[in-house]
Structures are given as structure tokens and as C-alpha cells.
Design an enzyme around this catalytic site. Structure first.
Site, mmCIF file in Angstrom:
data_model
loop_
_atom_site.group_PDB
_atom_site.id
_atom_site.type_symbol
_atom_site.label_atom_id
_atom_site.label_comp_id
_atom_site.label_asym_id
_atom_site.label_seq_id
_atom_site.Cartn_x
_atom_site.Cartn_y
_atom_site.Cartn_z
ATOM 1 N N GLU A 24 -11.063 -4.589 -3.226
ATOM 2 C CA GLU A 24 -10.242 -3.448 -3.623
ATOM 3 C C GLU A 24 -9.907 -3.544 -5.104
ATOM 4 O O GLU A 24 -9.102 -4.373 -5.503
ATOM 5 C CB GLU A 24 -8.946 -3.458 -2.800
ATOM 6 C CG GLU A 24 -9.168 -3.575 -1.298
ATOM 7 C CD GLU A 24 -8.013 -4.335 -0.610
ATOM 8 O OE1 GLU A 24 -6.853 -3.948 -0.803
ATOM 9 O OE2 GLU A 24 -8.289 -5.310 0.096
ATOM 10 N N HIS B 71 0.802 -1.220 0.000
ATOM 11 C CA HIS B 71 0.000 0.000 0.000
ATOM 12 C C HIS B 71 0.840 1.278 0.000
ATOM 13 O O HIS B 71 0.546 2.238 0.716
ATOM 14 C CB HIS B 71 -0.976 -0.011 1.181
ATOM 15 C CG HIS B 71 -1.993 -1.125 1.122
ATOM 16 N ND1 HIS B 71 -2.493 -1.625 -0.060
ATOM 17 C CD2 HIS B 71 -2.608 -1.848 2.102
ATOM 18 C CE1 HIS B 71 -3.372 -2.589 0.191
ATOM 19 N NE2 HIS B 71 -3.457 -2.754 1.507
ATOM 20 N N HIS C 169 -9.852 1.328 0.326
ATOM 21 C CA HIS C 169 -9.717 0.142 1.172
ATOM 22 C C HIS C 169 -10.809 0.100 2.248
ATOM 23 O O HIS C 169 -10.509 -0.015 3.428
ATOM 24 C CB HIS C 169 -8.327 0.098 1.799
ATOM 25 C CG HIS C 169 -7.871 -1.271 2.195
ATOM 26 N ND1 HIS C 169 -8.669 -2.143 2.910
ATOM 27 C CD2 HIS C 169 -6.723 -1.926 1.958
ATOM 28 C CE1 HIS C 169 -8.001 -3.261 3.112
ATOM 29 N NE2 HIS C 169 -6.817 -3.161 2.545
#
Ligand code: GLA
Length: 373
Positions: free
Chosen positions: A338, A127, A201
Site C-alpha cells: 500500500e 484507514h 488496499h
């Protein structure tokens, strides 16, 4: 006199209907995080839905959705205050960048130059690193009410930030209409060739964390998924879901196959933590998934433009995350979906590219339609 009263009554009715059909956006303070002022925009429609997005991480902090009896509950995990999102980060509802999901060995090359990133997930980058876009305090560019309520957030990521080349200008646009559709659109432009993968997310608990999300019935429009290694990096294979616990082409209760340890991929992910290859043409908004919660009757239909969809059953939630209303979040409390390019795409030349050149605009659109039955 009578006519006047009638007229007044009629215009009042017209006003009420207009109000009921309009979606509104309101802006307010949302405390502070590490001394920085955080703001939030609340989008409300005439159907009882309300989404609150805060500037920290351009995060969907709360999402109120009516159940089959019309009673609204918050269907996303998260914290009550902005500060908690920095104190115990876990990407709850956040906008993720520059590269959502994993990059193997925290390295990629572009035009024969190798870029080194931060390894914040074992050997890999997850991420965007530990100071990704979820930790940045975004700006509010505009807020508008109307047939759809809308808020545009922006962030400028300096050239070289977290190891990624190019100054990246990013927007996250959230909108809510009267058909109970929440839409999120990410856009980005760059000053130098770079890679980008932005997503949201959200951890959905359609029951409002009263029931396990593993009882949800899920459909994923994907004939294939990308198996992973021990560190959750795709091996490069595109595997048919047919005959595996990953076949959600027809509706399945998540719990039915999540413990099927005969499947090495289930063992590897400690449940589901895998990228599904969404059927249809990437770049076009097409149905990707449906989640139904039998306890509340809430249904969420998701459409995406992205090639992939990471299906994650909150396997790292270990009861130590104390969320909204002092609720302890545990494995299986939520479902994340996602949308993005495939994990580690920069190191897989045969995956759809994550490259963005100057002059191009990156977009990633996802819509979530809510109903109850
Ligand atoms: C993504 C990943 C998971 C996990 C969560 C955050 O969904 O695929 O493995 O890292 O983010 O905890």
C-alpha cells in the site's frame, strides 16, 4: 469479385487487430449494498486482463490475469457481492481515506488545533475510521475505451467527516492498457487545510488463492523501513534493512524470514506489516516492488510516486473471511503493498507531511505491470 473478397478479408483483419489492441471499459449494475445501488466498470485489454471496479469503496473487486500458460485467474481477494463488503469489511481492494494506515491515539493537530478522530484499532485510527472511504458509494464520473480503458470515480467528503477538517473532493482513476499495466491515480483538493493519505488496499494472491502467497518471491526497493511499536505505530526511527528480515533489496521468498522471531519487528507485526521507505525521490513514479509467484509464473511489478510502501502479509486473515468462490482466507494468503505517506505522519514532524492546503492538488499514483514467466 476476388479483389472484393480480398478487401473484405483485409478490413476484417484490420478490425480484428484494432479490437485486439483496444482496451474497453463497460459499465453495469453490481447489485446493492445496504439498499444503495452499486455499479461496476470492467476494464478489459487485448491481452486477457480484466479489472472490475465497483462504486462501493471505488474497490478493485476482481483482477483477472493470465498465467504462464495463458490461463487467467482472479489475483485479488474480495467478495462476490457488494453487500458482503459491508457485512464483513476488511478493505479488500478498496480505496482508503481520508488517512490510509494509522494515526496514533486517534489525534493530530494542524495549525495548533487538535482534531479527534475515531479510535477503531485499539487506541489508534486505522484507514480513516470505521466509516472510511472504503464504505462510501463513489460516483462514476467517466468511462472511456481506447489505447487504455479508463474509469474515473469520485467522492466528496463533507467538512468534518470522520473528524477531518475541510471538504475534500476526491477522484480515483483506474486505467488498463495493452501492456498489461493497471494504473490507479488518486487526487484530492480541499476547502480548508487538512491531512490526506489515499491508497488502494488490494490483497494480491498471484496464484489465484491456490498457493500460499508466502511462497512468492518479493523484491522491495527500499534501503530503510520504519520500525513500529506494539500498536503498529512508527517509533520515528528510520532503520536500515541491511542484516534484517526486512532486506528485500534482492529477491527473497517471503516465507524464508517471516518466522524469524529473533527480530522484534517480526514479532510486533506478527509477520510483515511495516512501512518501507521507497528508494528514490517521492513524487516521481519509480520502481517500488516486484512480486513473483513461482506456481503460476505470474509477476507483478509495482511503481509508485509515494514516499512509503506498507508491506502487509494478511496477518489478520484468520480463516473467518469467506471470500469469492466460498474460499476461506487465511494468514499468508495474500500480499498487500500500500503506497502512501508514512503511517502516523501527522504526528511525526520529521516525516514527509500529509498536509494538503486549499489550492493544492494531492496526487498518489501507483502502477502494477503484470507478466508471466
Ligand atoms: C493495513 C494495516 C494492517 C491491517 C490491514 C487491514 O495493511 O497495516 O495492519 O490493519 O490494513 O486489516
Amino acid at each position: 469479385m476476388k479483389f472484393c473478397t480480398l478487401l473484405a478479408g483485409a478490413s476484417l483483419l484490420a478490425l480484428t487487430i484494432a479490437q485486439a489492441n483496444a482496451a474497453t471499459a463497460t459499465r453495469a449494475g453490481f447489485g446493492a449494498a445496504n439498499g444503495q445501488k452499486v455499479e461496476a466498470v470492467t476494464l478489459s485489454n487485448g491481452k486477457g486482463m480484466r479489472a472490475r471496479i465497483m462504486t462501493l469503496g471505488a474497490t478493485l473487486q476482481s483482477l483477472m490475469v493470465p498465467d504462464k500458460a495463458g490461463k487467467a485467474a482472479d489475483v485479488v481477494l474480495g467478495y462476490d457481492t457488494a453487500q458482503q463488503y459491508l457485512d464483513r469489511p476488511n478493505y479488500f481492494g478498496a480505496s482508503i481515506g481520508r488517512y490510509a494506515n494509522r494515526i496514533a491515539h486517534a489525534k493530530f493537530s494542524l495549525d495548533s488545533k487538535t482534531y479527534t478522530l475515531e479510535a477503531n484499532d485499539g487506541p489508534n485510527t486505522l484507514h480513516g475510521g470505521s466509516k472510511g472511504f472504503d464504505k462510501k458509494n463513489w460516483k462514476i464520473d467517466s468511462v472511456s475505451s481506447g489505447p487504455e480503458a479508463k474509469a474515473v470515480f469520485s467522492y466528496v467528503s463533507p467538512d468534518g467527516e470522520a473528524g477531518f477538517p475541510g471538504e475534500l473532493h476526491v477522484t480515483a482513476t483506474y486505467s488498463l492498457d495493452d501492456n498489461n499495466v493497471l494504473k490507479i491515480e488518486y487526487r484530492a483538493t480541499t476547502s480548508k487545510p487538512t491531512i490526506v493519505n489515499l491508497t488502494n488496499h488490494a490483497y494480491f494472491s498471484l496464484s489465484g488463492v491456490t498457493h500460499s502467497a508466502l511462497d512468492d518471491i518479493v523484491t522491495i526497493h527500499a534501503a530503510k523501513f520504519t520500525p513500529v511499536d506494539q500498536t503498529l505505530i512508527p517509533t520515528g526511527e528510520r532503520r536500515d534493512v541491511a542484516g534484517t528480515p526486512f532486506d528485500f533489496r534482492t529477491p527473497h521468498r517471503v516465507n524464508d524470514r517471516i518466522r524469524d522471531a529473533r527480530d522484534a519487528q517480526i514479532r510486533m507485526g506478527r509477520g510483515y506489516d511495516h512501512n518501507f521507505i521507497v528508494d528514490g525521490r517521492p513524487g516521481t513514479l519509480r520502481p517500488a516492488a516486484v512480486v513473483e509467484d513461482p506456481s503460476s509464473g505470474r509477476v507483478m511489478e509495482m511503481a509508485v510516486t509515494a514516499p512509503g510502501l506498507q508491506f502487509y502479509t494478511g496477518n489478520f486473515l484468520d480463516g473467518t473471511f469467506i471470500g469469492k468462490d466460498r474460499k476461506s482466507y487465511r494468514q499468508g494468503d495474500s500480499i498487500s503493498l500500500e503506497p502512501g505517506v508514512f503511517p502516523d505522519a501527522p504526528n511525526h514532524p520529521d516525516f514527509l507531511s500529509a498536509r494538503l492546503n486549499p489550492g493544492q492538488t494531492y496526487t498518489n499514483v501507483m502502477t502494477y505491470k503484470f507478466s508471466a514467466k
